[in-house]
Design a protein around this motif. Structure first.
Motif, mmCIF file in Angstrom:
data_model
loop_
_atom_site.group_PDB
_atom_site.id
_atom_site.type_symbol
_atom_site.label_atom_id
_atom_site.label_comp_id
_atom_site.label_asym_id
_atom_site.label_seq_id
_atom_site.Cartn_x
_atom_site.Cartn_y
_atom_site.Cartn_z
ATOM 1 N N CYS A 240 -2.957 -47.863 -35.939
ATOM 2 C CA CYS A 240 -3.891 -48.372 -34.921
ATOM 3 C C CYS A 240 -4.797 -49.435 -35.550
ATOM 4 C CB CYS A 240 -4.736 -47.227 -34.382
ATOM 5 S SG CYS A 240 -6.037 -47.810 -33.280
ATOM 6 N N ARG B 157 -7.651 -50.150 -34.895
ATOM 7 C CA ARG B 157 -9.038 -49.693 -35.004
ATOM 8 C C ARG B 157 -9.326 -48.944 -36.299
ATOM 9 N NH1 ARG B 157 -11.870 -46.757 -31.103
ATOM 10 N NH2 ARG B 157 -13.621 -47.912 -31.969
ATOM 11 N N GLY C 100 -11.757 -45.930 -36.478
ATOM 12 C CA GLY C 100 -11.057 -45.384 -35.310
ATOM 13 C C GLY C 100 -11.809 -44.257 -34.621
ATOM 14 N N CYS C 101 -11.177 -43.685 -33.615
ATOM 15 C CA CYS C 101 -11.800 -42.594 -32.857
ATOM 16 C C CYS C 101 -11.845 -41.343 -33.741
ATOM 17 C CB CYS C 101 -10.996 -42.310 -31.597
ATOM 18 S SG CYS C 101 -10.754 -43.778 -30.577
ATOM 19 N N PHE D 22 -11.297 -38.245 -33.555
ATOM 20 C CA PHE D 22 -10.330 -37.136 -33.495
ATOM 21 C C PHE D 22 -8.914 -37.569 -33.873
ATOM 22 C CE2 PHE D 22 -10.617 -39.427 -29.581
ATOM 23 C CZ PHE D 22 -9.299 -39.689 -29.290
ATOM 24 N N CYS D 23 -8.718 -38.868 -34.143
ATOM 25 C CA CYS D 23 -7.364 -39.422 -34.137
ATOM 26 C C CYS D 23 -6.720 -39.514 -35.518
ATOM 27 C CB CYS D 23 -7.395 -40.802 -33.492
ATOM 28 S SG CYS D 23 -5.773 -41.512 -33.342
ATOM 29 N N ASP E 138 -3.858 -41.348 -35.892
ATOM 30 C CA ASP E 138 -3.139 -42.618 -36.012
ATOM 31 C C ASP E 138 -3.804 -43.576 -36.997
ATOM 32 O OD1 ASP E 138 -1.100 -41.988 -34.338
ATOM 33 O OD2 ASP E 138 -1.179 -43.917 -33.281
ATOM 34 N N SER F 105 0.176 -47.354 -30.533
ATOM 35 C CA SER F 105 -1.167 -47.018 -30.055
ATOM 36 C C SER F 105 -1.599 -47.898 -28.883
ATOM 37 C CB SER F 105 -2.177 -47.126 -31.204
ATOM 38 O OG SER F 105 -2.058 -48.389 -31.831
ATOM 39 N N GLU G 72 -11.167 -40.795 -22.901
ATOM 40 C CA GLU G 72 -11.748 -39.626 -23.600
ATOM 41 C C GLU G 72 -13.093 -39.199 -23.026
ATOM 42 O OE1 GLU G 72 -9.080 -39.649 -24.953
ATOM 43 O OE2 GLU G 72 -8.680 -41.269 -26.337
ATOM 44 N N LYS H 156 -13.873 -46.065 -27.012
ATOM 45 C CA LYS H 156 -13.468 -47.431 -26.693
ATOM 46 C C LYS H 156 -14.248 -48.143 -25.602
ATOM 47 C CE LYS H 156 -10.257 -44.700 -27.216
ATOM 48 N NZ LYS H 156 -9.110 -43.808 -27.312
#
Ligand code: SF4
Length: 506
Positions: A195, A197, A202-203, A205-206, A208, A243, A322, A335
């Motif tokens: 990803c 990001r 990144g987020c 919880f992710c 990726d 993603s 989310e 995001k």
């Protein structure tokens, strides 16, 4: 020992980017099959789904004992029941696969890294197997076949052209898939991994973002693979392993957190697929990052137009919203905020809401929410509810809403932020509201009297046939008369539930 005969047990995978629950087949079995054939044309590879193993356990034991290695693919990380099959989730069931065989067992897919059973608010359990394959599967299998099983190593930093060769040769495994015989197999296609990001972490919880630098598959490699699949009879494809499909081919993908979409690159891919699979039945997408649409509205609109020009109708752009609670967005590096989310849905509706030949709108958004993120409070559910209310008030269309509880995956930022998932008050009320909202929304997406084409009966229970069209997040259709499994129907919508419709065959 060099492996010459491999038995694959597909316990199904469901990841944020990638689906392998029937009627889908994910990349893992195709990679394993292809890697065996790359190592030696004479190698033998048998493929069983876990549902076939459950039905004919004695056949599994016999075949497993003829093989040099049993490869189990598992890791359905998303909670919920599936119409097309029951994933291998129970560690006890995995042990049963080992109990009556004297051959080594290797585990691949998300379960190899994360264990089994960790879904919807819980942590997963590690399982005891002979080998756990965490790196790229085609490399491990190739080494096991070429140099010997004990010399096979996890390869994380791989070359996509090797993986693509394995995937193209591995197309043949679809001939052993039960849904290929039925005719509704959907082949999940990988376009890139990782990803953009990751540049901002990144987020929360992710997983990726932990995949490192983004690698993209070339148009040529993807098109060659689809051609091989098509020549073997596959007719439904989903560009699901990435993603954000909007940024496929973007030159800024490793240098910017929010790369600018490159609609021309996406067009080369979509056009290439159509040129080698002219009579395909389904060409769908999966993830679209709503943050990309907000930051690059013009380029995103162009990219969405490209998708609508070359895909098939009934497509869904799954948006990882989310939460739109500003506090949750900030703490978890999400995001979009509320107004931005509405704007994204407006843009997708503008491009995709017209109805296509199969009776379904061309491309609609799907909304994903996560409960239990750090910072969540009763207010969170008021913000999220406001989003749904504004969508409805504006007359925008949404194909589906999915609200799931956070899964804490080891290694992610959230695993260091909290040790237990706590869902704030108001969650149950929001879920109830979202269910009623979806029912109202479905009456607009497929109004009463709409005729839907190309839906296949997948299950019959107590005289009711459950049918779906092959594709991304397909609508479940209940037909109140028993038809043979595998029968293609044309149906007329009569009544709406929150997640399905009742229809009669016409
Ligand atoms: S945008 Fe967030 S959820 Fe989506 S892949 Fe990137 S880090 Fe993961």
């Amino acid at each position: 020992m060099k492996i010459k005969r491999l038995l694959i047990v597909d316990g199904y995978t469901d990841e944020p980017a990638g689906l392998g629950v029937p009627p889908y087949i994910d990349v893992y079995p195709r990679e394993a099959y292809g890697a065996m054939k790359l190592a030696s044309k004479d190698s033998k590879v048998y493929y069983f789904t876990i549902d076939e193993v459950r039905k004919k356990f004695d056949v599994y034991v016999r075949k497993a004992n003829e093989a040099d290695l049993v490869l189990v693919i598992a890791g359905a990380l998303v909670p919920g029941r599936y119409l097309g099959g029951e994933p291998l989730r129970d560690p006890e069931e995995l042990l049963m696969l080992k109990k009556f065989i004297d051959k080594p067992l290797a585990l691949a897919g998300p379960a190899a890294s994360m264990g089994l059973g960790g879904i919807g608010g819980s942590r997963s359990v590690k399982v005891n197997v002979d080998y756990r394959i965490r790196g790229r599967l085609s490399y491990w299998i190739y080494q096991a076949a070429k140099e010997g099983i004990d010399r096979a190593e996890d390869v994380m930093n791989y070359d996509y052209s090797f993986v693509s060769r394995a995937l193209t040769l591995g197309a043949e495994v679809i001939l052993q898939h039960p849904n290929m015989k039925l005719g509704n197999l959907v082949v999940e296609i990988e376009t890139f991994k990782g990803c953009p990001r990751r540049l901002s972490g990144g987020c929360s919880f992710c997983l990726d973002v932990l995949k490192g630098t983004i690698k993209q598959r070339s148009v040529k490699d993807i098109v060659n693979e689809i051609e091989a699949l098509y020549l073997l009879g596959a007719r439904s494809f989903r560009l699901g392993r990435q993603s954000d499909i909007l940024v496929y081919g973007s030159k800024e993908i490793n240098s910017k957190e929010w790369p600018r979409p490159d609609p021309e690159a996406l067009e080369r891919l979509m056009k290439g697929i159509r040129s080698v699979a002219p009579s395909l039945m389904t060409l769908h997408i999966d993830n679209v990052n709503p943050g990309t649409v907000v930051r690059w509205p013009r380029e995103s609109e162009e990219a969405l137009k490209v998708i609508v020009e070359y895909h098939t109708p009934g497509d869904v752009a799954a948006l990882g919203i989310e939460s739109v609670d500003p506090k949750v967005v900030k703490l978890n590096n999400l995001k979009v905020h509320l107004d931005e989310a509405v704007e994204v849905i407006r843009i997708i509706n503008k491009v995709g809401r017209t109805r296509g030949w199969n009776g379904l709108p061309h491309l609609l958004p799907g909304l994903n929410f996560i409960a239990g993120l750090p910072g969540e409070s009763r207010r969170t559910w008021e913000f999220n509810r406001e989003l749904l209310e504004r969508i409805e008030k504006e007359g925008l269309l949404v194909r589906r809403v999915n609200v799931r509880k956070l899964s804490i995956v080891e290694g992610t930022k959230v695993s260091k932020m909290i040790d237990k998932v706590r869902v704030a008050k108001g969650y149950e009320g929001f879920r109830k509201f979202a269910m009623e909202w979806q029912k109202r929304m479905l009456t607009k997406v497929v109004p009463k009297g709409t005729v839907l084409y190309n839906v296949m009966v997948e299950k019959v229970v107590k005289g009711i046939s459950y049918a779906r069209a092959p594709g991304s997040y397909p609508l479940t259709i209940e037909v109140p008369s028993p038809f043979p499994i595998g029968k293609w129907l044309r149906v007329k919508v009569k009544k709406h539930h929150a997640r399905s419709v009742v229809a009669e065959a016409v």
